[in-house]
Design a protein around this motif. Structure first.
Motif, PDB file in Angstrom:
ATOM      1  N   GLY A 223       0.809  -1.218   0.000  1.00 48.82           N
ATOM      2  CA  GLY A 223       0.000   0.000   0.000  1.00 48.82           C
ATOM      3  C   GLY A 223       0.837   1.262   0.000  1.00 48.82           C
ATOM      4  O   GLY A 223       0.571   2.199  -0.764  1.00 48.82           O
ATOM      5  N   ARG A 224       1.878   1.290   0.832  1.00 50.58           N
ATOM      6  CA  ARG A 224       2.709   2.494   0.896  1.00 50.58           C
ATOM      7  C   ARG A 224       3.466   2.708  -0.408  1.00 50.58           C
ATOM      8  O   ARG A 224       3.613   3.839  -0.885  1.00 50.58           O
ATOM      9  CB  ARG A 224       3.683   2.400   2.075  1.00 50.58           C
ATOM     10  N   ALA A 225       3.969   1.605  -0.994  1.00 50.79           N
ATOM     11  CA  ALA A 225       4.725   1.726  -2.240  1.00 50.79           C
ATOM     12  C   ALA A 225       3.834   2.218  -3.370  1.00 50.79           C
ATOM     13  O   ALA A 225       4.218   3.120  -4.135  1.00 50.79           O
ATOM     14  CB  ALA A 225       5.350   0.383  -2.607  1.00 50.79           C
ATOM     15  N   VAL A 226       2.650   1.646  -3.494  1.00 50.71           N
ATOM     16  CA  VAL A 226       1.739   2.053  -4.570  1.00 50.71           C
ATOM     17  C   VAL A 226       1.311   3.501  -4.380  1.00 50.71           C
ATOM     18  O   VAL A 226       1.289   4.291  -5.343  1.00 50.71           O
ATOM     19  CB  VAL A 226       0.517   1.120  -4.633  1.00 50.71           C
ATOM     20  N   ARG A 227       0.984   3.879  -3.157  1.00 49.02           N
ATOM     21  CA  ARG A 227       0.588   5.277  -2.922  1.00 49.02           C
ATOM     22  C   ARG A 227       1.709   6.235  -3.300  1.00 49.02           C
ATOM     23  O   ARG A 227       1.460   7.285  -3.916  1.00 49.02           O
ATOM     24  CB  ARG A 227       0.183   5.468  -1.454  1.00 49.02           C
ATOM     25  N   HIS A 228       2.940   5.903  -2.933  1.00 49.55           N
ATOM     26  CA  HIS A 228       4.065   6.763  -3.280  1.00 49.55           C
ATOM     27  C   HIS A 228       4.239   6.869  -4.787  1.00 49.55           C
ATOM     28  O   HIS A 228       4.432   7.967  -5.329  1.00 49.55           O
ATOM     29  CB  HIS A 228       5.351   6.242  -2.643  1.00 49.55           C
ATOM     30  N   LEU A 229       4.173   5.743  -5.471  1.00 51.59           N
ATOM     31  CA  LEU A 229       4.389   5.748  -6.922  1.00 51.59           C
ATOM     32  C   LEU A 229       3.308   6.537  -7.642  1.00 51.59           C
ATOM     33  O   LEU A 229       3.594   7.253  -8.609  1.00 51.59           O
ATOM     34  CB  LEU A 229       4.438   4.310  -7.450  1.00 51.59           C
ATOM     35  N   VAL A 230       2.081   6.430  -7.185  1.00 50.62           N
ATOM     36  CA  VAL A 230       0.985   7.150  -7.841  1.00 50.62           C
ATOM     37  C   VAL A 230       1.011   8.634  -7.478  1.00 50.62           C
ATOM     38  O   VAL A 230       0.971   9.506  -8.351  1.00 50.62           O
ATOM     39  CB  VAL A 230      -0.375   6.523  -7.461  1.00 50.62           C
ATOM     40  N   ALA A 231       1.083   8.921  -6.189  1.00 48.84           N
ATOM     41  CA  ALA A 231       0.955  10.307  -5.736  1.00 48.84           C
ATOM     42  C   ALA A 231       2.203  11.138  -5.989  1.00 48.84           C
ATOM     43  O   ALA A 231       2.114  12.322  -6.348  1.00 48.84           O
ATOM     44  CB  ALA A 231       0.615  10.332  -4.249  1.00 48.84           C
ATOM     45  N   ASP A 232       3.393  10.529  -5.822  1.00 46.51           N
ATOM     46  CA  ASP A 232       4.627  11.302  -5.888  1.00 46.51           C
ATOM     47  C   ASP A 232       5.433  11.095  -7.165  1.00 46.51           C
ATOM     48  O   ASP A 232       6.243  11.949  -7.525  1.00 46.51           O
ATOM     49  CB  ASP A 232       5.516  10.966  -4.685  1.00 46.51           C
ATOM     50  N   CYS A 233       5.223   9.965  -7.826  1.00 43.57           N
ATOM     51  CA  CYS A 233       6.015   9.660  -9.030  1.00 43.57           C
ATOM     52  C   CYS A 233       5.188   9.695 -10.309  1.00 43.57           C
ATOM     53  O   CYS A 233       5.750   9.558 -11.402  1.00 43.57           O
ATOM     54  CB  CYS A 233       6.685   8.291  -8.892  1.00 43.57           C
ATOM     55  N   GLY A 234       3.881   9.851 -10.190  1.00 45.17           N
ATOM     56  CA  GLY A 234       3.032   9.950 -11.369  1.00 45.17           C
ATOM     57  C   GLY A 234       2.807   8.650 -12.110  1.00 45.17           C
ATOM     58  O   GLY A 234       2.343   8.661 -13.261  1.00 45.17           O
ATOM     59  N   VAL A 235       3.110   7.504 -11.479  1.00 43.96           N
ATOM     60  CA  VAL A 235       2.901   6.213 -12.146  1.00 43.96           C
ATOM     61  C   VAL A 235       1.404   5.923 -12.224  1.00 43.96           C
ATOM     62  O   VAL A 235       0.672   6.113 -11.252  1.00 43.96           O
ATOM     63  CB  VAL A 235       3.630   5.088 -11.389  1.00 43.96           C
ATOM     64  N   ARG A 236       0.973   5.443 -13.387  1.00 42.64           N
ATOM     65  CA  ARG A 236      -0.444   5.134 -13.597  1.00 42.64           C
ATOM     66  C   ARG A 236      -0.657   3.716 -14.123  1.00 42.64           C
ATOM     67  O   ARG A 236      -1.790   3.352 -14.449  1.00 42.64           O
ATOM     68  CB  ARG A 236      -1.064   6.142 -14.576  1.00 42.64           C
ATOM     69  N   GLN A 237       0.431   2.924 -14.205  1.00 45.94           N
ATOM     70  CA  GLN A 237       0.327   1.574 -14.733  1.00 45.94           C
ATOM     71  C   GLN A 237       1.094   0.602 -13.843  1.00 45.94           C
ATOM     72  O   GLN A 237       2.226   0.893 -13.429  1.00 45.94           O
ATOM     73  CB  GLN A 237       0.885   1.510 -16.150  1.00 45.94           C
ATOM     74  N   PHE A 238       0.473  -0.552 -13.588  1.00 46.00           N
ATOM     75  CA  PHE A 238       1.072  -1.544 -12.697  1.00 46.00           C
ATOM     76  C   PHE A 238       0.941  -2.934 -13.310  1.00 46.00           C
ATOM     77  O   PHE A 238      -0.131  -3.311 -13.793  1.00 46.00           O
ATOM     78  CB  PHE A 238       0.378  -1.530 -11.335  1.00 46.00           C
ATOM     79  N   LEU A 239       2.045  -3.680 -13.272  1.00 48.83           N
ATOM     80  CA  LEU A 239       2.060  -5.087 -13.658  1.00 48.83           C
ATOM     81  C   LEU A 239       2.352  -5.880 -12.392  1.00 48.83           C
ATOM     82  O   LEU A 239       3.487  -5.899 -11.912  1.00 48.83           O
ATOM     83  CB  LEU A 239       3.124  -5.333 -14.729  1.00 48.83           C
ATOM     84  N   ASP A 240       1.322  -6.490 -11.828  1.00 50.80           N
ATOM     85  CA  ASP A 240       1.403  -7.150 -10.527  1.00 50.80           C
ATOM     86  C   ASP A 240       1.484  -8.656 -10.748  1.00 50.80           C
ATOM     87  O   ASP A 240       0.475  -9.321 -11.024  1.00 50.80           O
ATOM     88  CB  ASP A 240       0.167  -6.781  -9.701  1.00 50.80           C
ATOM     89  N   ILE A 241       2.682  -9.214 -10.639  1.00 50.34           N
ATOM     90  CA  ILE A 241       2.914 -10.636 -10.902  1.00 50.34           C
ATOM     91  C   ILE A 241       3.025 -11.390  -9.577  1.00 50.34           C
ATOM     92  O   ILE A 241       3.741 -10.970  -8.673  1.00 50.34           O
ATOM     93  CB  ILE A 241       4.194 -10.839 -11.733  1.00 50.34           C
ATOM     94  N   GLY A 242       2.316 -12.514  -9.488  1.00 48.53           N
ATOM     95  CA  GLY A 242       2.252 -13.246  -8.230  1.00 48.53           C
ATOM     96  C   GLY A 242       1.272 -12.581  -7.300  1.00 48.53           C
ATOM     97  O   GLY A 242       1.530 -12.380  -6.112  1.00 48.53           O
ATOM     98  N   THR A 243       0.133 -12.269  -7.841  1.00 44.52           N
ATOM     99  CA  THR A 243      -0.871 -11.448  -7.174  1.00 44.52           C
ATOM    100  C   THR A 243      -1.312 -11.996  -5.831  1.00 44.52           C
ATOM    101  O   THR A 243      -1.474 -11.263  -4.862  1.00 44.52           O
ATOM    102  CB  THR A 243      -2.106 -11.335  -8.100  1.00 44.52           C
ATOM    103  N   GLY A 244      -1.529 -13.298  -5.763  1.00 50.60           N
ATOM    104  CA  GLY A 244      -2.067 -13.891  -4.545  1.00 50.60           C
ATOM    105  C   GLY A 244      -3.565 -13.705  -4.457  1.00 50.60           C
ATOM    106  O   GLY A 244      -4.198 -13.088  -5.323  1.00 50.60           O
TER     107      GLY A 244
END
Length: 265
Positions: A55-76
């Motif tokens: 959660g913290r990593a995704v929030r940082h990437l979206v809010a602070d780095c402008g990332v809008r695409q995710f490839l989540d492998i080994g989703t669980g």
């Protein structure tokens, strides 16, 4: 697909679900989970630490780095605050492709496809070793000319050979453009945590699939050639913890799941 699900043998995804308080598990998983917890009482803590790290990593990437695409492998197995839920809460237009080869995850994949209307999610039933197929399918949803965050949380632990594991991560990262990120977590082995080794040994004797531990230095190799974001490769509990997650001394307890986020320049 359903007949591939073995309910007579404990499975790591279902045990993880049990430790996180989920309901998608069987008695055999709960029994194994309790046995592992007897060997390593903190095991549930690092399952939760890994989830909070996501959660913290995704929030940082979206809010602070402008990332809008995710490839989540080994989703669980789907649980609270899946990658698309965290990302789309901040940027509804975010796009996420989930990849897993566990038939139980496939039966619950509809829970991973509840995208905000502005964005999109997709699910691929595939093994991360089939890199070409994963990338080809993901390209139907993700634009590989724009940054993508590769999420590998607790997944390369299932690849025993070090060089094979490193090569697979590099192959995917090589296909992603500059500005992309790698988010990876991994169970470690450390002289300071002998009970973790005992718990993993128990699991490898009784459960499936088998797990491979690596030292923190070995985990750091997955980020070679990338720019590590602060604080580097650390216990997942200590990667930019929220104030509510810190103790009175200001630092959460260390867990045997280490992770990091790094940028491809």
């Amino acid at each position: 697909m359903r007949d591939r699900i073995n309910t007579a043998q404990p499975h790591t995804a279902r045990i993880w679900n049990y430790w996180l308080g989920g309901k998608d598990n069987y008695a055999v998983d709960r029994e194994a989970g309790d046995s592992i917890r007897e060997l390593h009482p903190g095991i549930g803590d690092y399952a939760r630490a890994d989830r909070l790290f996501l959660g913290r990593a995704v929030r940082h990437l979206v809010a602070d780095c402008g990332v809008r695409q995710f490839l989540d492998i080994g989703t669980g197995l789907p649980t609270a605050d899946n990658t698309h839920e965290v990302a789309q809460r901040i940027a509804p237009e975010s796009r996420i492709v989930y990849v897993d080869n566990d038939p139980l995850v496939l039966t619950h994949a509809r829970a991973l496809l509840t995208s905000a209307p502005e964005g999109r999610t997709d699910y691929l039933d595939a093994d991360m070793r089939d890199v070409d197929s994963v990338l080809k399918h993901a390209a139907k949803t993700l634009d590989f000319s724009r940054p993508v965050a590769l999420m590998l949380l607790g997944v390369v632990i299932f690849i025993e050979d070090d060089e094979e594991a490193l090569a697979l991560v590099r192959r995917v990262m090589d296909a992603l453009p500059p500005g992309s990120h790698l988010v990876l977590s991994h169970t470690i082995t450390s002289p300071a945590m002998p009970d973790v080794d005992a718990a993993v040994a128990f699991w490898n004797e009784h459960g499936t699939p088998k797990l491979t531990q690596r030292t923190p230095a070995q985990v750091a190799r997955f980020f070679d050639g990338l720019t590590l974001l602060e604080p580097g490769v650390v216990s997942c509990s200590r990667w930019r913890p929220d104030p509510s997650e810190q103790d009175q001394q200001g630092e959460p307890d260390e867990v045997a799941m280490f992770g990091a986020v790094a940028r491809k320049d």
